[in-house]
Design an enzyme around this catalytic site. Structure first.
Site, PDB file in Angstrom:
ATOM      1  N   LYS A 148       0.830  -1.200   0.000  1.00  0.00           N
ATOM      2  CA  LYS A 148       0.000   0.000   0.000  1.00  0.00           C
ATOM      3  C   LYS A 148       0.871   1.260   0.000  1.00  0.00           C
ATOM      4  O   LYS A 148       2.027   1.153   0.409  1.00  0.00           O
ATOM      5  CB  LYS A 148      -0.920  -0.011   1.220  1.00  0.00           C
ATOM      6  N   LYS A 182      -1.422 -10.884  10.548  1.00  0.00           N
ATOM      7  CA  LYS A 182      -1.280 -11.005  12.007  1.00  0.00           C
ATOM      8  C   LYS A 182      -2.173 -12.143  12.478  1.00  0.00           C
ATOM      9  O   LYS A 182      -3.351 -12.211  12.111  1.00  0.00           O
ATOM     10  CB  LYS A 182      -1.695  -9.697  12.698  1.00  0.00           C
ATOM     11  N   ASP A 235      -2.869   6.326   5.655  1.00  0.00           N
ATOM     12  CA  ASP A 235      -1.841   5.415   6.154  1.00  0.00           C
ATOM     13  C   ASP A 235      -2.444   4.231   6.910  1.00  0.00           C
ATOM     14  O   ASP A 235      -1.974   3.105   6.789  1.00  0.00           O
ATOM     15  CB  ASP A 235      -0.909   6.208   7.090  1.00  0.00           C
ATOM     16  N   HIS A 240      -5.600  -0.694   6.843  1.00  0.00           N
ATOM     17  CA  HIS A 240      -5.676  -1.669   7.928  1.00  0.00           C
ATOM     18  C   HIS A 240      -7.007  -1.640   8.698  1.00  0.00           C
ATOM     19  O   HIS A 240      -7.591  -2.683   8.966  1.00  0.00           O
ATOM     20  CB  HIS A 240      -4.538  -1.434   8.925  1.00  0.00           C
TER      21      HIS A 240
HETATM   22  C1  BG6 Z   1       2.004   0.816   8.491  1.00  0.00           C
HETATM   23  C2  BG6 Z   1       1.928   2.303   8.548  1.00  0.00           C
HETATM   24  O1  BG6 Z   1       1.262   0.323   7.418  1.00  0.00           O
HETATM   25  O2  BG6 Z   1       1.497   0.273   9.706  1.00  0.00           O
HETATM   26  C3  BG6 Z   1       2.726   2.839   9.728  1.00  0.00           C
HETATM   27  O3  BG6 Z   1       2.442   2.848   7.338  1.00  0.00           O
HETATM   28  C4  BG6 Z   1       2.238   2.192  11.017  1.00  0.00           C
HETATM   29  O4  BG6 Z   1       2.598   4.244   9.834  1.00  0.00           O
HETATM   30  C5  BG6 Z   1       2.234   0.681  10.859  1.00  0.00           C
HETATM   31  O5  BG6 Z   1       3.118   2.573  12.050  1.00  0.00           O
HETATM   32  C6  BG6 Z   1       1.577   0.032  12.063  1.00  0.00           C
HETATM   33  O6  BG6 Z   1       1.753  -1.347  11.961  1.00  0.00           O
HETATM   34  P1  BG6 Z   1       1.831  -2.225  13.285  1.00  0.00           P
HETATM   35  O7  BG6 Z   1       1.872  -3.619  12.773  1.00  0.00           O
HETATM   36  O8  BG6 Z   1       3.068  -1.802  14.007  1.00  0.00           O
HETATM   37  O9  BG6 Z   1       0.602  -1.897  14.062  1.00  0.00           O
END
Ligand code: BG6
Length: 502
Positions: A148, A182, A235, A240
Protein backbone atom coordinates in the site's frame (compact mmCIF):
# COMPACT_ATOMS: atom_id res chain seq x y z
CA UNK A 1 6.29 -26.68 2.87
CA UNK A 2 6.00 -24.69 -0.36
CA UNK A 3 7.50 -25.55 -3.77
CA UNK A 4 10.78 -23.88 -4.67
CA UNK A 5 10.56 -20.50 -6.35
CA UNK A 6 12.63 -17.40 -7.06
CA UNK A 7 11.93 -14.28 -5.03
CA UNK A 8 13.12 -11.07 -6.66
CA UNK A 9 13.02 -8.09 -4.28
CA UNK A 10 13.05 -4.64 -5.88
CA UNK A 11 14.12 -1.97 -3.41
CA UNK A 12 16.12 -4.50 -1.39
CA UNK A 13 18.21 -1.85 0.35
CA UNK A 14 15.11 0.02 1.58
CA UNK A 15 13.51 -0.05 5.05
CA UNK A 16 10.77 -2.54 4.23
CA UNK A 17 13.13 -5.14 2.78
CA UNK A 18 15.71 -4.77 5.53
CA UNK A 19 13.26 -4.44 8.43
CA UNK A 20 10.56 -6.92 7.41
CA UNK A 21 11.10 -9.04 4.30
CA UNK A 22 14.62 -10.36 4.91
CA UNK A 23 13.99 -11.11 8.60
CA UNK A 24 10.74 -12.89 7.66
CA UNK A 25 12.54 -15.02 5.04
CA UNK A 26 15.32 -15.75 7.54
CA UNK A 27 12.78 -16.96 10.12
CA UNK A 28 11.05 -19.13 7.51
CA UNK A 29 14.42 -20.65 6.66
CA UNK A 30 15.23 -21.17 10.34
CA UNK A 31 11.91 -22.96 10.83
CA UNK A 32 12.51 -25.19 7.80
CA UNK A 33 9.53 -23.65 5.98
CA UNK A 34 11.40 -22.47 2.87
CA UNK A 35 11.80 -25.07 0.14
CA UNK A 36 15.39 -26.14 -0.32
CA UNK A 37 15.65 -24.69 -3.87
CA UNK A 38 14.08 -21.29 -3.12
CA UNK A 39 16.40 -18.46 -4.15
CA UNK A 40 16.28 -14.77 -3.35
CA UNK A 41 17.61 -12.08 -5.66
CA UNK A 42 17.97 -8.71 -3.95
CA UNK A 43 17.93 -5.81 -6.42
CA UNK A 44 19.06 -2.33 -5.46
CA UNK A 45 21.25 0.57 -6.39
CA UNK A 46 23.01 1.52 -3.22
CA UNK A 47 25.41 -1.39 -2.70
CA UNK A 48 28.19 -1.89 -5.26
CA UNK A 49 28.39 -5.70 -5.12
CA UNK A 50 27.35 -8.91 -3.40
CA UNK A 51 29.92 -8.61 -0.62
CA UNK A 52 28.77 -5.14 0.35
CA UNK A 53 25.16 -6.32 0.17
CA UNK A 54 25.88 -9.27 2.44
CA UNK A 55 27.15 -6.90 5.12
CA UNK A 56 23.99 -4.82 4.80
CA UNK A 57 21.85 -7.94 5.01
CA UNK A 58 23.66 -9.31 8.02
CA UNK A 59 23.29 -6.01 9.87
CA UNK A 60 19.62 -5.88 8.92
CA UNK A 61 19.06 -9.39 10.26
CA UNK A 62 21.04 -8.69 13.42
CA UNK A 63 18.85 -5.65 14.11
CA UNK A 64 15.50 -7.22 13.30
CA UNK A 65 15.26 -10.94 13.97
CA UNK A 66 13.68 -12.33 17.12
CA UNK A 67 16.35 -13.51 19.55
CA UNK A 68 20.01 -14.06 18.69
CA UNK A 69 21.19 -14.57 15.12
CA UNK A 70 21.81 -18.28 14.51
CA UNK A 71 25.09 -18.42 12.56
CA UNK A 72 24.19 -21.76 10.98
CA UNK A 73 20.93 -20.34 9.64
CA UNK A 74 22.68 -17.14 8.53
CA UNK A 75 25.17 -19.06 6.43
CA UNK A 76 22.45 -21.35 4.96
CA UNK A 77 20.27 -18.31 4.24
CA UNK A 78 23.17 -16.36 2.69
CA UNK A 79 23.65 -19.16 0.15
CA UNK A 80 20.12 -18.58 -1.14
CA UNK A 81 20.65 -14.87 -1.60
CA UNK A 82 22.32 -12.98 -4.39
CA UNK A 83 22.49 -9.31 -5.24
CA UNK A 84 21.93 -7.57 -8.56
CA UNK A 85 22.87 -3.92 -8.75
CA UNK A 86 21.00 -1.69 -11.15
CA UNK A 87 18.77 1.26 -11.82
CA UNK A 88 15.10 0.37 -12.14
CA UNK A 89 14.64 3.18 -14.66
CA UNK A 90 17.22 1.70 -17.00
CA UNK A 91 16.10 -0.93 -19.52
CA UNK A 92 19.56 -2.53 -19.34
CA UNK A 93 18.87 -3.55 -15.75
CA UNK A 94 15.95 -5.73 -16.88
CA UNK A 95 18.08 -7.42 -19.53
CA UNK A 96 20.64 -8.21 -16.82
CA UNK A 97 17.86 -9.46 -14.56
CA UNK A 98 16.53 -11.75 -17.28
CA UNK A 99 20.01 -13.11 -17.95
CA UNK A 100 20.58 -13.74 -14.26
CA UNK A 101 17.28 -15.58 -13.84
CA UNK A 102 17.45 -17.52 -17.13
CA UNK A 103 21.08 -18.40 -17.39
CA UNK A 104 21.66 -19.67 -13.93
CA UNK A 105 19.95 -22.99 -13.35
CA UNK A 106 19.86 -22.16 -9.68
CA UNK A 107 16.81 -19.93 -10.06
CA UNK A 108 13.51 -21.84 -10.18
CA UNK A 109 11.27 -20.70 -13.06
CA UNK A 110 8.32 -19.81 -10.77
CA UNK A 111 9.01 -16.23 -9.73
CA UNK A 112 7.72 -13.70 -7.21
CA UNK A 113 8.50 -10.05 -7.94
CA UNK A 114 8.24 -8.12 -4.68
CA UNK A 115 7.88 -4.35 -5.18
CA UNK A 116 9.37 -2.94 -1.98
CA UNK A 117 9.25 0.41 -3.77
CA UNK A 118 7.47 3.73 -3.77
CA UNK A 119 4.06 3.01 -5.34
CA UNK A 120 4.63 5.66 -8.01
CA UNK A 121 7.31 3.34 -9.44
CA UNK A 122 5.02 0.30 -9.83
CA UNK A 123 3.72 1.06 -13.32
CA UNK A 124 7.13 1.78 -14.86
CA UNK A 125 8.75 -1.29 -13.33
CA UNK A 126 5.94 -3.49 -14.60
CA UNK A 127 6.20 -2.05 -18.08
CA UNK A 128 9.92 -2.75 -18.09
CA UNK A 129 9.41 -6.28 -16.79
CA UNK A 130 6.88 -6.91 -19.51
CA UNK A 131 9.10 -5.43 -22.24
CA UNK A 132 11.94 -7.67 -21.10
CA UNK A 133 9.56 -10.71 -21.27
CA UNK A 134 10.03 -11.24 -17.57
CA UNK A 135 6.27 -11.58 -17.05
CA UNK A 136 6.05 -14.39 -19.57
CA UNK A 137 4.57 -17.48 -17.91
CA UNK A 138 5.49 -20.09 -20.49
CA UNK A 139 8.06 -21.67 -18.16
CA UNK A 140 6.59 -20.92 -14.75
CA UNK A 141 4.19 -18.63 -12.89
CA UNK A 142 4.82 -14.95 -12.22
CA UNK A 143 3.35 -13.20 -9.17
CA UNK A 144 3.75 -9.53 -8.30
CA UNK A 145 3.47 -8.21 -4.74
CA UNK A 146 2.42 -4.61 -4.15
CA UNK A 147 2.52 -2.69 -0.90
CA UNK A 148 0.00 0.00 0.00
CA UNK A 149 -0.95 2.68 -0.78
CA UNK A 150 -2.74 1.49 -3.91
CA UNK A 151 -3.25 5.00 -5.28
CA UNK A 152 -3.94 8.17 -3.27
CA UNK A 153 -7.65 8.39 -3.86
CA UNK A 154 -10.29 6.73 -6.01
CA UNK A 155 -9.28 8.24 -9.39
CA UNK A 156 -5.57 7.47 -8.89
CA UNK A 157 -6.36 3.92 -7.71
CA UNK A 158 -8.38 3.40 -10.90
CA UNK A 159 -5.54 4.76 -13.02
CA UNK A 160 -3.03 2.46 -11.29
CA UNK A 161 -5.31 -0.52 -11.76
CA UNK A 162 -5.65 0.21 -15.48
CA UNK A 163 -1.88 0.14 -15.78
CA UNK A 164 -1.56 -3.08 -13.78
CA UNK A 165 -4.23 -4.74 -15.89
CA UNK A 166 -2.21 -4.04 -19.04
CA UNK A 167 0.50 -6.38 -17.79
CA UNK A 168 -1.02 -8.77 -15.29
CA UNK A 169 -4.09 -10.86 -14.62
CA UNK A 170 -5.80 -10.16 -11.29
CA UNK A 171 -4.75 -13.58 -9.93
CA UNK A 172 -1.08 -12.61 -10.41
CA UNK A 173 -1.43 -9.50 -8.22
CA UNK A 174 -0.88 -9.79 -4.45
CA UNK A 175 -1.88 -6.51 -2.73
CA UNK A 176 -0.49 -6.91 0.71
CA UNK A 177 -1.97 -5.54 3.94
CA UNK A 178 0.29 -6.77 6.72
CA UNK A 179 -2.57 -6.58 9.24
CA UNK A 180 -4.17 -9.59 7.57
CA UNK A 181 -1.06 -11.63 8.27
CA UNK A 182 -1.28 -11.01 12.01
CA UNK A 183 -2.38 -14.15 13.78
CA UNK A 184 -4.70 -12.25 16.09
CA UNK A 185 -6.48 -10.73 13.09
CA UNK A 186 -6.92 -14.12 11.43
CA UNK A 187 -8.13 -15.38 14.78
CA UNK A 188 -11.14 -13.06 14.45
CA UNK A 189 -12.32 -15.30 11.61
CA UNK A 190 -11.69 -18.45 13.64
CA UNK A 191 -13.40 -16.97 16.69
CA UNK A 192 -16.44 -15.97 14.66
CA UNK A 193 -16.80 -18.94 12.34
CA UNK A 194 -15.28 -21.71 14.46
CA UNK A 195 -17.67 -21.20 17.40
CA UNK A 196 -21.43 -21.02 17.63
CA UNK A 197 -21.47 -19.10 20.88
CA UNK A 198 -21.26 -15.55 19.58
CA UNK A 199 -23.17 -15.76 16.31
CA UNK A 200 -26.65 -15.24 17.85
CA UNK A 201 -25.32 -12.10 19.56
CA UNK A 202 -23.28 -10.79 16.63
CA UNK A 203 -25.78 -8.28 15.28
CA UNK A 204 -27.82 -5.15 15.93
CA UNK A 205 -30.05 -6.91 18.49
CA UNK A 206 -27.28 -7.34 21.04
CA UNK A 207 -24.46 -5.02 19.99
CA UNK A 208 -24.52 -1.33 20.84
CA UNK A 209 -21.46 -0.24 18.88
CA UNK A 210 -18.03 -1.48 17.76
CA UNK A 211 -14.68 0.27 18.12
CA UNK A 212 -11.62 -0.51 16.02
CA UNK A 213 -8.63 1.19 17.55
CA UNK A 214 -4.99 1.58 16.68
CA UNK A 215 -2.71 3.76 18.76
CA UNK A 216 1.05 3.97 18.70
CA UNK A 217 3.48 6.04 20.77
CA UNK A 218 5.96 6.31 17.91
CA UNK A 219 5.97 9.34 15.66
CA UNK A 220 6.66 9.35 11.95
CA UNK A 221 10.13 7.84 12.32
CA UNK A 222 11.88 10.18 9.89
CA UNK A 223 9.27 9.54 7.18
CA UNK A 224 8.25 13.21 7.07
CA UNK A 225 8.01 13.56 3.30
CA UNK A 226 6.00 10.35 2.84
CA UNK A 227 3.74 11.06 5.77
CA UNK A 228 3.01 14.59 4.59
CA UNK A 229 1.62 13.08 1.39
CA UNK A 230 -0.36 10.49 3.27
CA UNK A 231 -1.63 11.34 6.77
CA UNK A 232 -3.33 8.96 9.19
CA UNK A 233 -6.45 8.44 7.11
CA UNK A 234 -4.59 7.04 4.11
CA UNK A 235 -1.84 5.42 6.15
CA UNK A 236 -4.01 3.42 8.57
CA UNK A 237 -7.77 3.86 8.08
CA UNK A 238 -8.19 3.32 4.34
CA UNK A 239 -6.14 0.15 4.62
CA UNK A 240 -5.68 -1.67 7.93
CA UNK A 241 -8.66 -0.43 9.93
CA UNK A 242 -11.20 -0.91 7.14
CA UNK A 243 -9.83 -4.41 6.58
CA UNK A 244 -10.25 -5.16 10.29
CA UNK A 245 -13.79 -3.87 10.03
CA UNK A 246 -14.56 -6.31 7.21
CA UNK A 247 -13.36 -9.25 9.34
CA UNK A 248 -15.59 -8.19 12.22
CA UNK A 249 -18.66 -7.38 10.14
CA UNK A 250 -18.76 -9.85 7.23
CA UNK A 251 -21.16 -12.73 6.81
CA UNK A 252 -19.88 -16.27 6.93
CA UNK A 253 -18.19 -16.97 3.56
CA UNK A 254 -19.09 -20.16 1.68
CA UNK A 255 -15.48 -21.29 2.15
CA UNK A 256 -12.13 -19.81 3.16
CA UNK A 257 -11.09 -19.64 -0.51
CA UNK A 258 -9.94 -16.25 -1.77
CA UNK A 259 -12.98 -15.56 -3.98
CA UNK A 260 -15.41 -16.43 -1.20
CA UNK A 261 -13.66 -14.24 1.39
CA UNK A 262 -13.21 -11.35 -1.03
CA UNK A 263 -16.89 -11.48 -1.95
CA UNK A 264 -18.05 -11.20 1.68
CA UNK A 265 -15.57 -8.46 2.54
CA UNK A 266 -16.61 -6.53 -0.53
CA UNK A 267 -20.28 -6.73 0.46
CA UNK A 268 -19.46 -5.11 3.81
CA UNK A 269 -17.45 -2.31 2.22
CA UNK A 270 -20.21 -1.67 -0.32
CA UNK A 271 -22.76 -1.42 2.49
CA UNK A 272 -20.91 1.36 4.29
CA UNK A 273 -23.00 4.47 4.07
CA UNK A 274 -21.25 7.31 2.19
CA UNK A 275 -20.20 10.24 4.34
CA UNK A 276 -21.95 13.33 2.92
CA UNK A 277 -19.51 15.98 1.65
CA UNK A 278 -21.18 18.71 3.71
CA UNK A 279 -21.33 16.68 6.97
CA UNK A 280 -17.76 15.42 7.25
CA UNK A 281 -17.22 17.04 10.67
CA UNK A 282 -20.10 15.01 12.10
CA UNK A 283 -18.49 11.73 11.06
CA UNK A 284 -14.74 12.38 11.07
CA UNK A 285 -12.33 14.08 13.45
CA UNK A 286 -8.76 14.96 12.55
CA UNK A 287 -5.92 15.79 14.89
CA UNK A 288 -2.22 16.53 14.92
CA UNK A 289 0.23 15.96 17.75
CA UNK A 290 1.72 18.89 19.60
CA UNK A 291 4.86 18.59 21.73
CA UNK A 292 4.48 16.36 24.77
CA UNK A 293 5.90 13.46 26.71
CA UNK A 294 5.84 9.89 25.49
CA UNK A 295 7.04 7.08 27.78
CA UNK A 296 8.74 9.68 29.95
CA UNK A 297 10.61 11.33 27.05
CA UNK A 298 9.90 14.80 25.78
CA UNK A 299 9.06 14.81 22.06
CA UNK A 300 8.62 17.59 19.52
CA UNK A 301 5.40 18.53 17.76
CA UNK A 302 4.59 17.14 14.31
CA UNK A 303 5.23 20.44 12.54
CA UNK A 304 8.79 20.48 13.86
CA UNK A 305 9.59 17.02 12.47
CA UNK A 306 12.09 16.78 9.61
CA UNK A 307 10.61 17.34 6.12
CA UNK A 308 7.26 18.49 7.54
CA UNK A 309 5.90 21.89 6.49
CA UNK A 310 5.86 24.51 9.27
CA UNK A 311 2.12 25.06 8.83
CA UNK A 312 1.27 21.49 7.87
CA UNK A 313 -2.35 20.42 8.35
CA UNK A 314 -1.61 16.73 7.76
CA UNK A 315 -3.49 14.64 10.30
CA UNK A 316 -1.57 12.32 12.62
CA UNK A 317 -4.84 11.28 14.26
CA UNK A 318 -8.07 10.26 12.57
CA UNK A 319 -11.34 9.03 14.01
CA UNK A 320 -14.41 8.08 12.00
CA UNK A 321 -17.96 6.97 12.68
CA UNK A 322 -19.23 4.65 9.99
CA UNK A 323 -22.60 2.97 9.50
CA UNK A 324 -23.16 -0.28 7.68
CA UNK A 325 -26.51 -0.29 5.96
CA UNK A 326 -27.39 -3.95 5.99
CA UNK A 327 -29.76 -6.23 7.90
CA UNK A 328 -27.18 -7.36 10.48
CA UNK A 329 -25.68 -3.99 11.35
CA UNK A 330 -28.40 -1.38 10.83
CA UNK A 331 -28.15 1.15 13.66
CA UNK A 332 -24.81 -0.10 15.04
CA UNK A 333 -22.09 2.58 14.76
CA UNK A 334 -18.56 1.44 13.91
CA UNK A 335 -15.99 3.80 15.40
CA UNK A 336 -12.49 3.75 13.98
CA UNK A 337 -9.60 5.61 15.56
CA UNK A 338 -5.86 5.78 14.94
CA UNK A 339 -3.09 8.08 16.05
CA UNK A 340 0.64 8.57 16.24
CA UNK A 341 2.38 9.74 19.43
CA UNK A 342 -0.42 8.36 21.55
CA UNK A 343 -0.07 7.25 25.15
CA UNK A 344 0.48 3.54 24.47
CA UNK A 345 0.76 0.98 21.71
CA UNK A 346 -2.65 -0.57 21.39
CA UNK A 347 -4.50 -2.30 18.57
CA UNK A 348 -7.86 -3.48 19.67
CA UNK A 349 -11.37 -4.35 18.55
CA UNK A 350 -13.82 -3.47 21.31
CA UNK A 351 -17.39 -4.67 20.98
CA UNK A 352 -19.82 -2.99 23.32
CA UNK A 353 -23.05 -4.89 23.98
CA UNK A 354 -26.37 -3.31 24.76
CA UNK A 355 -27.39 -2.82 28.32
CA UNK A 356 -30.01 -5.06 29.93
CA UNK A 357 -33.51 -3.72 29.32
CA UNK A 358 -33.98 -3.06 33.03
CA UNK A 359 -31.46 -2.01 35.63
CA UNK A 360 -32.13 -3.73 38.94
CA UNK A 361 -28.65 -3.52 40.40
CA UNK A 362 -26.71 -0.34 40.91
CA UNK A 363 -22.97 -0.32 41.42
CA UNK A 364 -22.74 3.33 42.31
CA UNK A 365 -24.54 6.58 41.80
CA UNK A 366 -23.33 7.00 38.23
CA UNK A 367 -25.93 7.61 35.62
CA UNK A 368 -24.60 5.22 32.97
CA UNK A 369 -24.46 1.51 33.71
CA UNK A 370 -21.59 -0.76 32.71
CA UNK A 371 -22.04 -2.75 29.50
CA UNK A 372 -20.70 -6.15 28.57
CA UNK A 373 -17.68 -5.78 26.32
CA UNK A 374 -15.87 -8.26 24.14
CA UNK A 375 -12.29 -7.07 23.72
CA UNK A 376 -10.13 -8.56 21.00
CA UNK A 377 -6.55 -7.50 21.67
CA UNK A 378 -4.58 -7.52 18.42
CA UNK A 379 -1.30 -6.19 19.84
CA UNK A 380 0.68 -5.92 22.00
CA UNK A 381 -1.61 -7.88 24.34
CA UNK A 382 -3.11 -10.71 22.30
CA UNK A 383 -6.33 -11.79 23.92
CA UNK A 384 -10.08 -12.31 23.85
CA UNK A 385 -11.71 -10.86 26.93
CA UNK A 386 -15.39 -10.81 27.81
CA UNK A 387 -16.32 -8.28 30.48
CA UNK A 388 -19.35 -9.06 32.57
CA UNK A 389 -21.18 -7.73 35.58
CA UNK A 390 -21.08 -9.78 38.79
CA UNK A 391 -22.22 -9.17 42.31
CA UNK A 392 -19.70 -7.38 44.49
CA UNK A 393 -19.14 -9.64 47.52
CA UNK A 394 -20.36 -8.28 50.81
CA UNK A 395 -22.59 -5.44 49.85
CA UNK A 396 -26.24 -6.02 49.16
CA UNK A 397 -26.76 -6.38 45.42
CA UNK A 398 -24.00 -3.99 44.46
CA UNK A 399 -22.16 -5.00 41.30
CA UNK A 400 -18.72 -4.88 39.79
CA UNK A 401 -17.06 -5.89 36.54
CA UNK A 402 -15.10 -9.06 35.98
CA UNK A 403 -13.79 -10.70 32.86
CA UNK A 404 -13.53 -14.08 31.19
CA UNK A 405 -10.13 -14.25 29.58
CA UNK A 406 -9.15 -16.46 26.68
CA UNK A 407 -5.47 -15.84 26.15
CA UNK A 408 -4.49 -16.34 22.55
CA UNK A 409 -1.01 -17.77 22.90
CA UNK A 410 0.52 -20.13 25.43
CA UNK A 411 3.99 -19.32 26.70
CA UNK A 412 5.71 -21.90 24.47
CA UNK A 413 3.63 -21.28 21.32
CA UNK A 414 5.61 -20.08 18.32
CA UNK A 415 5.35 -16.49 17.18
CA UNK A 416 5.22 -15.85 13.44
CA UNK A 417 5.45 -12.34 12.09
CA UNK A 418 2.70 -11.22 9.69
CA UNK A 419 5.14 -11.09 6.79
CA UNK A 420 6.21 -14.70 7.28
CA UNK A 421 2.68 -16.00 6.82
CA UNK A 422 1.93 -13.69 3.93
CA UNK A 423 5.16 -14.56 2.11
CA UNK A 424 4.28 -18.25 2.37
CA UNK A 425 0.79 -17.53 1.03
CA UNK A 426 2.33 -15.76 -1.97
CA UNK A 427 4.58 -18.74 -2.67
CA UNK A 428 1.56 -21.06 -2.40
CA UNK A 429 -0.57 -18.78 -4.58
CA UNK A 430 -3.19 -18.30 -1.87
CA UNK A 431 -4.73 -14.85 -2.31
CA UNK A 432 -7.33 -15.08 0.45
CA UNK A 433 -5.49 -12.67 2.78
CA UNK A 434 -4.64 -10.20 0.03
CA UNK A 435 -6.85 -7.42 -1.23
CA UNK A 436 -8.90 -7.59 -4.37
CA UNK A 437 -9.00 -4.47 -6.52
CA UNK A 438 -12.72 -4.03 -5.79
CA UNK A 439 -11.98 -3.83 -2.06
CA UNK A 440 -9.36 -1.16 -2.67
CA UNK A 441 -11.81 0.81 -4.79
CA UNK A 442 -14.55 0.64 -2.14
CA UNK A 443 -12.14 1.65 0.61
CA UNK A 444 -11.24 4.79 -1.34
CA UNK A 445 -14.92 5.49 -1.97
CA UNK A 446 -15.49 5.47 1.80
CA UNK A 447 -12.63 7.80 2.76
CA UNK A 448 -12.56 10.07 -0.30
CA UNK A 449 -15.12 12.65 0.98
CA UNK A 450 -13.08 12.98 4.18
CA UNK A 451 -9.79 13.24 2.28
CA UNK A 452 -11.35 15.93 0.14
CA UNK A 453 -12.47 17.93 3.18
CA UNK A 454 -9.14 17.45 4.95
CA UNK A 455 -7.10 18.50 1.94
CA UNK A 456 -7.69 22.07 3.13
CA UNK A 457 -6.54 23.67 6.39
CA UNK A 458 -9.36 24.37 8.79
CA UNK A 459 -10.28 24.96 12.40
CA UNK A 460 -11.43 21.34 12.60
CA UNK A 461 -7.77 20.25 12.98
CA UNK A 462 -7.51 19.44 16.69
CA UNK A 463 -4.09 19.51 18.36
CA UNK A 464 -3.38 16.94 21.06
CA UNK A 465 -0.36 16.66 23.33
CA UNK A 466 1.99 13.84 22.35
CA UNK A 467 1.55 11.03 24.88
CA UNK A 468 -2.22 11.54 25.28
CA UNK A 469 -5.11 9.56 23.79
CA UNK A 470 -5.79 12.16 21.12
CA UNK A 471 -8.15 15.12 20.93
CA UNK A 472 -11.23 15.04 23.14
CA UNK A 473 -13.24 16.20 20.12
CA UNK A 474 -13.20 12.54 19.03
CA UNK A 475 -15.53 11.76 21.97
CA UNK A 476 -18.26 13.62 20.13
CA UNK A 477 -18.43 10.90 17.50
CA UNK A 478 -20.39 8.93 20.10
CA UNK A 479 -23.86 10.30 19.82
CA UNK A 480 -24.70 8.78 23.21
CA UNK A 481 -22.85 10.62 26.04
CA UNK A 482 -22.58 7.38 28.03
CA UNK A 483 -20.23 5.93 25.39
CA UNK A 484 -16.46 6.36 25.44
CA UNK A 485 -13.30 5.14 23.73
CA UNK A 486 -11.74 1.98 25.14
CA UNK A 487 -8.15 3.11 25.36
CA UNK A 488 -6.84 0.07 27.15
CA UNK A 489 -7.80 -3.46 28.05
CA UNK A 490 -8.13 -2.54 31.69
CA UNK A 491 -11.65 -3.08 33.08
CA UNK A 492 -13.42 0.22 32.81
CA UNK A 493 -16.07 0.00 35.50
CA UNK A 494 -19.07 2.07 34.63
CA UNK A 495 -19.93 3.46 31.26
CA UNK A 496 -19.24 7.09 32.04
CA UNK A 497 -17.36 8.93 29.34
CA UNK A 498 -13.77 9.98 30.02
CA UNK A 499 -13.25 7.48 32.81
CA UNK A 500 -10.39 5.77 31.05
CA UNK A 501 -6.80 6.89 31.06
CA UNK A 502 -7.49 10.36 29.65
C1 BG6 B 1 2.00 0.82 8.49
C2 BG6 B 1 1.93 2.30 8.55
O1 BG6 B 1 1.26 0.32 7.42
O2 BG6 B 1 1.50 0.27 9.71
C3 BG6 B 1 2.73 2.84 9.73
O3 BG6 B 1 2.44 2.85 7.34
C4 BG6 B 1 2.24 2.19 11.02
O4 BG6 B 1 2.60 4.24 9.83
C5 BG6 B 1 2.23 0.68 10.86
O5 BG6 B 1 3.12 2.57 12.05
C6 BG6 B 1 1.58 0.03 12.06
O6 BG6 B 1 1.75 -1.35 11.96
P1 BG6 B 1 1.83 -2.22 13.28
O7 BG6 B 1 1.87 -3.62 12.77
O8 BG6 B 1 3.07 -1.80 14.01
O9 BG6 B 1 0.60 -1.90 14.06
Amino acid sequence: MTESCSIVIFGATGDLARGKLLPALYHLDAAGRLARGTRILACGRRQPDRNAWMTVMRNALAGSVRGELDEEVVSRFAKRVDYLRGDLRDARFYAALRDTLDQSHEYPADTVFYMALTPSDYADVLENLDDAKLLDESRGWRRVVLEKPFGNDLPSARALQQKLAQHLREDQIFRIDHYLGKETVRNILVFRFGNVLMEPLWNRNSIDHIQIIHAEPQGIKGRGATYEASGALRDMVQSHLLQLLTFVAMESPVSMAAEALHAEKLKVLKSIRPIPDDKVTQFAIRGQYAAGTVNGNKVIDYRSEQAVAAGSHTETFAALRLHIDNWRWAGVPFLLRTGKRMAEKQALVAICFKQPPQQFFRASQVHCEASNWLLIGIQPHECMRLEMTVKAPGEALATRQTSLDASFRKADDPFNDAYEELLLDIMRGDRSLFLSYQEVEQAWRIVDPVLQAWSQPGDDLHFYPAGSWGPSAADDLFVDPCRFWRNTLEPCGCGMRKTQGV
